[in-house]
Design a protein around this motif. Structure first.
Motif, PDB file in Angstrom:
ATOM      1  N   ARG A  26       2.997  -4.290  -2.963  1.00 48.49           N
ATOM      2  CA  ARG A  26       2.772  -4.455  -1.522  1.00 48.49           C
ATOM      3  C   ARG A  26       4.097  -4.401  -0.771  1.00 48.49           C
ATOM      4  O   ARG A  26       4.208  -3.766   0.275  1.00 48.49           O
ATOM      5  CB  ARG A  26       2.059  -5.778  -1.257  1.00 48.49           C
ATOM      6  CG  ARG A  26       1.596  -5.953   0.186  1.00 48.49           C
ATOM      7  CD  ARG A  26       0.945  -7.311   0.394  1.00 48.49           C
ATOM      8  NE  ARG A  26      -0.279  -7.461  -0.380  1.00 48.49           N
ATOM      9  CZ  ARG A  26      -0.396  -8.265  -1.448  1.00 48.49           C
ATOM     10  NH1 ARG A  26       0.653  -8.982  -1.870  1.00 48.49           N
ATOM     11  NH2 ARG A  26      -1.536  -8.354  -2.099  1.00 48.49           N
ATOM     12  N   LEU A  64      -5.015  -4.404  -3.978  1.00 52.65           N
ATOM     13  CA  LEU A  64      -4.463  -3.648  -2.851  1.00 52.65           C
ATOM     14  C   LEU A  64      -5.530  -2.748  -2.229  1.00 52.65           C
ATOM     15  O   LEU A  64      -5.548  -2.548  -1.009  1.00 52.65           O
ATOM     16  CB  LEU A  64      -3.269  -2.813  -3.307  1.00 52.65           C
ATOM     17  CG  LEU A  64      -2.056  -3.588  -3.831  1.00 52.65           C
ATOM     18  CD1 LEU A  64      -0.941  -2.624  -4.208  1.00 52.65           C
ATOM     19  CD2 LEU A  64      -1.559  -4.597  -2.809  1.00 52.65           C
ATOM     20  N   GLU A  67      -7.646  -4.628   0.080  1.00 50.55           N
ATOM     21  CA  GLU A  67      -6.950  -4.891   1.342  1.00 50.55           C
ATOM     22  C   GLU A  67      -6.866  -3.645   2.215  1.00 50.55           C
ATOM     23  O   GLU A  67      -6.409  -3.711   3.358  1.00 50.55           O
ATOM     24  CB  GLU A  67      -5.534  -5.399   1.063  1.00 50.55           C
ATOM     25  CG  GLU A  67      -5.482  -6.736   0.347  1.00 50.55           C
ATOM     26  CD  GLU A  67      -4.069  -7.115  -0.059  1.00 50.55           C
ATOM     27  OE1 GLU A  67      -3.114  -6.426   0.378  1.00 50.55           O
ATOM     28  OE2 GLU A  67      -3.907  -8.097  -0.812  1.00 50.55           O
ATOM     29  N   LEU A  69      -4.961  -1.027   1.502  1.00 45.32           N
ATOM     30  CA  LEU A  69      -3.617  -0.444   1.450  1.00 45.32           C
ATOM     31  C   LEU A  69      -3.566   0.831   0.626  1.00 45.32           C
ATOM     32  O   LEU A  69      -2.748   1.714   0.885  1.00 45.32           O
ATOM     33  CB  LEU A  69      -2.619  -1.457   0.876  1.00 45.32           C
ATOM     34  CG  LEU A  69      -2.287  -2.661   1.748  1.00 45.32           C
ATOM     35  CD1 LEU A  69      -1.354  -3.609   1.007  1.00 45.32           C
ATOM     36  CD2 LEU A  69      -1.648  -2.213   3.061  1.00 45.32           C
ATOM     37  N   VAL A  82      -1.294   5.629  -1.074  1.00 45.80           N
ATOM     38  CA  VAL A  82      -1.215   4.706   0.049  1.00 45.80           C
ATOM     39  C   VAL A  82      -2.069   5.249   1.181  1.00 45.80           C
ATOM     40  O   VAL A  82      -2.025   6.444   1.493  1.00 45.80           O
ATOM     41  CB  VAL A  82       0.246   4.544   0.522  1.00 45.80           C
ATOM     42  CG1 VAL A  82       0.315   3.659   1.762  1.00 45.80           C
ATOM     43  CG2 VAL A  82       1.097   3.959  -0.594  1.00 45.80           C
ATOM     44  N   GLN A  85      -2.221   3.807   7.670  1.00 45.63           N
ATOM     45  CA  GLN A  85      -2.804   2.787   8.531  1.00 45.63           C
ATOM     46  C   GLN A  85      -2.696   3.232   9.988  1.00 45.63           C
ATOM     47  O   GLN A  85      -1.606   3.295  10.549  1.00 45.63           O
ATOM     48  CB  GLN A  85      -2.066   1.457   8.340  1.00 45.63           C
ATOM     49  CG  GLN A  85      -2.048   0.963   6.905  1.00 45.63           C
ATOM     50  CD  GLN A  85      -3.417   0.537   6.419  1.00 45.63           C
ATOM     51  OE1 GLN A  85      -4.197  -0.057   7.157  1.00 45.63           O
ATOM     52  NE2 GLN A  85      -3.711   0.829   5.171  1.00 45.63           N
TER      53      GLN A  85
END
Length: 257
Positions: A26, A64, A67, A69, A82, A85
């Motif tokens: 993270r 992750l 979440e 991510l 990844v 976002q």
């Protein structure tokens, strides 16, 4: 693989749980080490570098993913990547407001600790470290994401060269806290108007005096060069904040959503 992963994060402690491994990954994401849509190292590679079992890595990646991510796809071109976002208009406005309020505090802290680390690096760096710094300064920086990664790598390698793991950890943690939620904003900003369009030249212009002072084993010059760089960065961040659109959400291409 080690040189790719470890300088941008902190090795998991002895006998880490999957939460600790998730924390390592993270932080690397927050520091820009894994750019949006970039594939992470394989499960086997991560397990070897972090010295944990593949099952621990698998659980960490799952955390992750929950979440939001990262995401994992199957097939020959699959893997774990990844997730870019893209904040909503309200989230963007909140992020910018929060960062405006905290910028002075972040930069004040960095101005206290990073020049000290640069001075220690100038005293203690060996030839291997000096070679790594020179190589990092020459890394390709064709876009903002690669610039951010090289910039982070330089700062953390200078911190590591100080030979004080407590100081290195403090600098890495502060940088992750400062940049964590804002990477997508930098990628969608008027960066070139503030910094210039040649990202590689910007990297060398901003950091070459620090690296040169460390290479010359000149602690005073290293401290002064780092302090000057941080003052200039503070001014640039402040200017960039005035150009970040806070009322609309943007796509990665810069068009209004």
């Amino acid at each position: 693989m080690d040189s790719e992963l470890l300088p941008l994060g902190v090795r998991a402690r002895s006998g880490p749980s999957h939460q600790e491994v998730a924390g390592v990954l993270r932080r690397r994401i927050m520091l820009g080490g894994f750019s949006p849509d970039r594939r992470l190292p394989t499960e086997r590679e991560l397990a070897a570098v972090l010295e944990v079992s593949r099952n621990t890595v698998r659980k960490a990646v799952r955390e992750l993913a929950e979440e939001g991510l990262v995401e994992t796809t199957l097939g020959r071109t699959g893997g774990t990547r990844v997730v870019a976002q893209l904040p909503s208009a309200a989230e963007r406005s909140s992020l910018i407001s929060t960062f405006r309020q905290s910028l002075d505090h972040h930069m004040e802290y960095r101005a206290m600790v990073e020049p000290a680390a640069a001075g220690l690096a100038a005293e203690r760096a060996d030839q291997l470290v000096l070679t790594e710094l020179a190589e990092t300064l020459a890394l390709p920086s064709d876009d903002l994401a690669s610039y951010h990664r090289a910039d982070t790598l330089l700062h953390l390698r200078i911190a590591a060269a100080a030979g004080n793991p407590v100081l290195t950890e403090a600098i890495a943690a502060a940088r992750a806290q400062m940049f964590g939620d804002l990477n997508v904003l930098w990628l969608d900003s008027d960066w070139d108007e503030v910094y210039g369009s040649d990202h590689g030249e910007v990297l060398r212009r901003d950091h070459a005096p620090i690296v040169a002072a460390v290479n010359d084993h000149d602690p005073e010059s290293a401290r002064e060069a780092m302090a000057r760089h941080l003052r200039e960065s503070h001014a640039q961040f402040s200017k960039l904040l005035t150009r970040l659109p806070s009322s609309t959400s943007s796509t990665r291409s810069g068009e209004s959503a």
